[in-house]
Design an enzyme around this catalytic site. Structure first.
Site, short mmCIF file in Angstrom:
data_model
loop_
_atom_site.label_atom_id
_atom_site.label_comp_id
_atom_site.label_asym_id
_atom_site.label_seq_id
_atom_site.Cartn_x
_atom_site.Cartn_y
_atom_site.Cartn_z
N ASP A 23 31.82 36.73 39.56
CA ASP A 23 32.73 37.47 39.53
C ASP A 23 32.48 38.49 38.66
O ASP A 23 32.95 38.12 37.80
CB ASP A 23 33.83 36.77 39.90
CG ASP A 23 35.57 38.14 40.74
OD1 ASP A 23 34.89 37.98 41.71
OD2 ASP A 23 36.22 38.55 39.89
N HIS A 61 32.98 39.15 51.84
CA HIS A 61 34.82 38.63 51.79
C HIS A 61 35.11 39.71 51.46
O HIS A 61 36.41 40.15 51.83
CB HIS A 61 34.73 37.86 51.50
CG HIS A 61 34.41 37.41 49.54
ND1 HIS A 61 33.47 37.57 48.69
CD2 HIS A 61 35.60 38.22 48.93
CE1 HIS A 61 33.79 37.77 47.76
NE2 HIS A 61 35.05 38.35 47.78
N ASP A 62 33.96 41.31 50.64
CA ASP A 62 35.31 42.28 50.34
C ASP A 62 34.68 43.60 51.04
O ASP A 62 35.07 44.66 51.10
CB ASP A 62 34.85 42.79 49.16
CG ASP A 62 35.14 41.95 48.46
OD1 ASP A 62 36.50 40.97 48.59
OD2 ASP A 62 34.52 41.61 46.92
N GLU A 89 27.96 39.20 40.31
CA GLU A 89 28.69 40.89 40.94
C GLU A 89 28.76 41.41 40.26
O GLU A 89 29.10 40.90 39.15
CB GLU A 89 30.39 40.30 41.78
CG GLU A 89 30.61 41.17 42.39
CD GLU A 89 32.17 40.59 42.49
OE1 GLU A 89 32.27 42.22 43.96
OE2 GLU A 89 32.62 40.76 41.69
N ASP A 146 32.26 29.85 42.94
CA ASP A 146 32.45 30.71 42.02
C ASP A 146 33.01 30.87 41.32
O ASP A 146 33.98 29.94 41.15
CB ASP A 146 33.50 32.26 43.68
CG ASP A 146 33.41 33.19 43.77
OD1 ASP A 146 33.03 34.10 42.44
OD2 ASP A 146 33.66 33.79 44.96
C1 NOJ Z 1 35.73 40.46 43.76
C2 NOJ Z 1 35.99 39.74 44.39
O1 NOJ Z 1 34.96 39.20 45.28
C3 NOJ Z 1 36.97 40.25 44.85
O2 NOJ Z 1 37.12 39.06 46.32
C4 NOJ Z 1 37.90 39.66 43.81
O3 NOJ Z 1 38.83 40.34 44.62
C5 NOJ Z 1 37.64 40.67 42.64
N1 NOJ Z 1 36.38 40.21 42.08
C6 NOJ Z 1 38.41 40.75 41.56
O4 NOJ Z 1 38.09 39.55 41.21
#
Ligand code: NOJ
Length: 551
Positions: A199, A327-328, A254, A98
């Site tokens: 990210d 994971h989100d 992302e 990441d």
């Molecule tokens: C996206 C990540 O996947 C998430 O877990 C994180 O809280 C935010 N970006 C901030 O870095």
């Protein structure tokens, strides 16, 4: 389209904190992953994406990095990391890390220096502004709630944080920041890393006007003043030139705020920017007015429309990355499937869907088992900063505790973060000690040990489907044609190319439904899963899914 390993590969995402604890401190770690290397390889995946493992105070579980060049103490050491890389590479698996460079931790030495005074040589490495009328510089909100600006008493100005206050945004306008990041990336590549998941990469460039959001513009609207900002493409191209060129690595950004049109600009094959991105349209399919905490039932027709648009819109021009969770997000089987009556069947149906779309499939740890959402009774069992902030804000806004918890049970990021379920034993075999977050009580049935020995398990189905994909390059490179567009139960499509024509039929419901083969040339069933003996050749049983060859 050009061929490449990251197009043909299947990615497995590991959230190290929750994967396997090797030293009985309740927190997963690198040696835990090393212990499970053979398991990971047994899935048949090609690439592992590790969530952040860098030194971090863990306000946001590693997305707040205090040292980009060192490993988080709880996770191990650089020596463990080198061993892990070697272990993956020996098994033919590439490793993607990441890259979190929209912001650092407020404990990063750069920020500590930056905040010392307005005259600090690192002042300009972050985004500092004077207040306006005794308040913050503008009304931007942070993703985890509250203002996106934090006042720093010591130096008398506000700094920007699009996430938690402990995650100050780096100032990408400053070339020194950028060149430091590129140099850091190159060092990881030389250490053996095969790529980065980037990210919130679409947030790097902020509109210098710092204008307010327009009426109706949401936090991550494609036009918000920090989404696809004016210099984003320039920065990404520069990163490509300075950090990526010369290495055989992959990138996946992302990408909040991405529309198909914007995606083609960022990952179009001729653009010289990124290889792939994660778009959020599918993940928003059950939000009300873009608010993830207000949810509505999923409309399959809408879900199909979104997937079709991306499958067809990117075809021949750019590469998709497909995910049904990470994971989100909530557990895919609890969100898009049916984790009560048809857990096994619907988990398989979703895996079959993911593994038969064009683009690179991403599977999240536990998805290969059909792990489900958890529903902790008490907010005190939740750990996620986003969930905890929502709970506070919801109650303050007059939402009842029951309502807030209901929404948390469905949507909290902690659903994906409970420990990986290795066995029915203590702490699901994840740790000898009490885990940092509770285990899902369903681990007594849903776990690797059980599923290993069950030929009909989700786990063994995942392995078989990954093998199937590898044997049918049409699933990687072929065209996509949606069938039965308005059917509220059936998800069916054709994939064609590479000398094959495949029909994919998935019953996304608990009812029997007609398939899509009517009117097509003769079909030969190649793979799938279903309720043996109940469905006719044309009918699909609950959550049955199959792939057939068309003559
Ligand atoms: C996206 C990540 O996947 C998430 O877990 C994180 O809280 C935010 N970006 C901030 O870095």
């Amino acid at each position: 389209m050009k061929r490449s390993w990251w197009k043909e590969g299947v990615v497995y995402q590991i959230y190290p904190r929750s994967f396997k604890d090797s030293n009985a401190d309740g927190v997963g770690d690198l040696r835990g992953i090393i212990e499970k290397l053979d398991y990971i390889a047994s899935l048949g995946i090609d690439i592992v994406w590790l969530n952040p493992i860098y030194s971090s105070p863990n306000k946001d579980n590693g997305y707040d990095i205090r040292d980009y060049e060192n490993i988080m103490e709880e996770f191990g050491s650089l020596a463990d990391f080198d061993e892990l890389v070697e272990g993956f590479h020996k098994r033919g698996i590439r490793l993607v890390m990441d890259l979190v460079v929209n912001h650092s931790s407020s404990e990063h030495a750069w920020f500590k220096e930056s905040r010392t005074s307005k005259a600090s040589p690192k002042r300009d490495w972050y985004i500092w502004k004077k207040g306006v009328d005794g308040g913050p510089p503008n009304g931007w909100q942070a993703c985890f709630g509250g203002s996106a600006w934090e006042f720093d008493e010591g130096s008398g100005e506000y700094y920007l944080h699009l996430f938690a206050p402990e995650q100050p945004d780096l100032n990408w306008e400053n070339p020194e920041v950028r060149h430091n990041v590129y140099a850091m990336m190159r060092r990881w590549f030389r250490r053996g890393v095969d790529g980065f998941r980037m990210d919130v990469i679409t947030l790097l460039s902020k509109d210098p006007s710092y204008r307010e959001l327009a009426p109706g513009e949401g936090m991550f609207s494609p036009t918000a003043p920090y989404v696809y900002g004016p210099r984003l493409h320039e920065f990404v191209k520069e990163m490509r030139r300075e950090a990526l060129d010369g290495f055989d690595v992959m990138t996946v950004g992302e990408a909040p705020g991405t529309t198909l049109e914007k995606a083609l600009d960022l990952v179009g094959e001729e653009r010289g920017e990124l290889d792939m991105l994660f778009q959020f349209e599918l993940m928003g399919v059950d939000y009300i007015d873009g608010d993830k905490w207000r949810q509505r039932p999923i409309d399959l027709v809408e879900m199909k429309r979104i997937i079709e648009r991306w499958q067809r819109g990117m075809y021949g021009q750019a590469w998709n990355s497909n995910y049904f969770m990470n994971h989100d997000q909530p557990r895919s089987v609890s969100r898009f499937g049916d984790d009560v009556a048809y857990r096994v069947e619907s988990a398989k149906a979703l895996l079959l869907l993911n593994l038969s779309l064009g683009g690179t499939p991403y599977i999240y740890q536990g998805e290969e088992l059909g792990m489900t959402n958890v529903a902790f009774d008490s907010i005190s069992d939740y750990r996620d900063v986003d969930t905890l902030n929502y709970y506070k804000e919801a109650l303050a806004a007059g939402i009842s505790e029951v309502e807030a918890m209901k929404s948390i049970h469905y949507m909290s990021r902690d659903n994906a973060r409970t420990p990986m379920q290795w066995s029915a034993g203590r702490n699901a075999g994840f740790s000898e000690a009490r885990p940092w977050i509770g285990v899902n009580p369903d681990h007594v049935t849903v776990n690797v040990e059980n599923e290993e020995s069950d030929t009909a398990s989700v786990l063994n189905f995942t392995r078989a489907m990954i093998r199937f994909r590898k044997g049918h390059p049409v699933l990687v490179y072929g065209s996509f044609e949606l069938l039965a567009r308005e059917d509220p139960r059936l998800f069916a499509f054709l994939r064609e190319g590479e000398g094959e024509r495949l029909l994919v039929e998935i019953n996304m419901s608990g009812d029997f439904t007609e398939g899509a083969a009517e009117g097509l040339s003769a079909t030969t069933l190649l793979t799938g899963h279903g309720v043996a003996g109940v469905a006719t050749p044309r009918t699909l049983g609950p959550w049955e899914a199959r792939i057939s060859a068309l003559s």
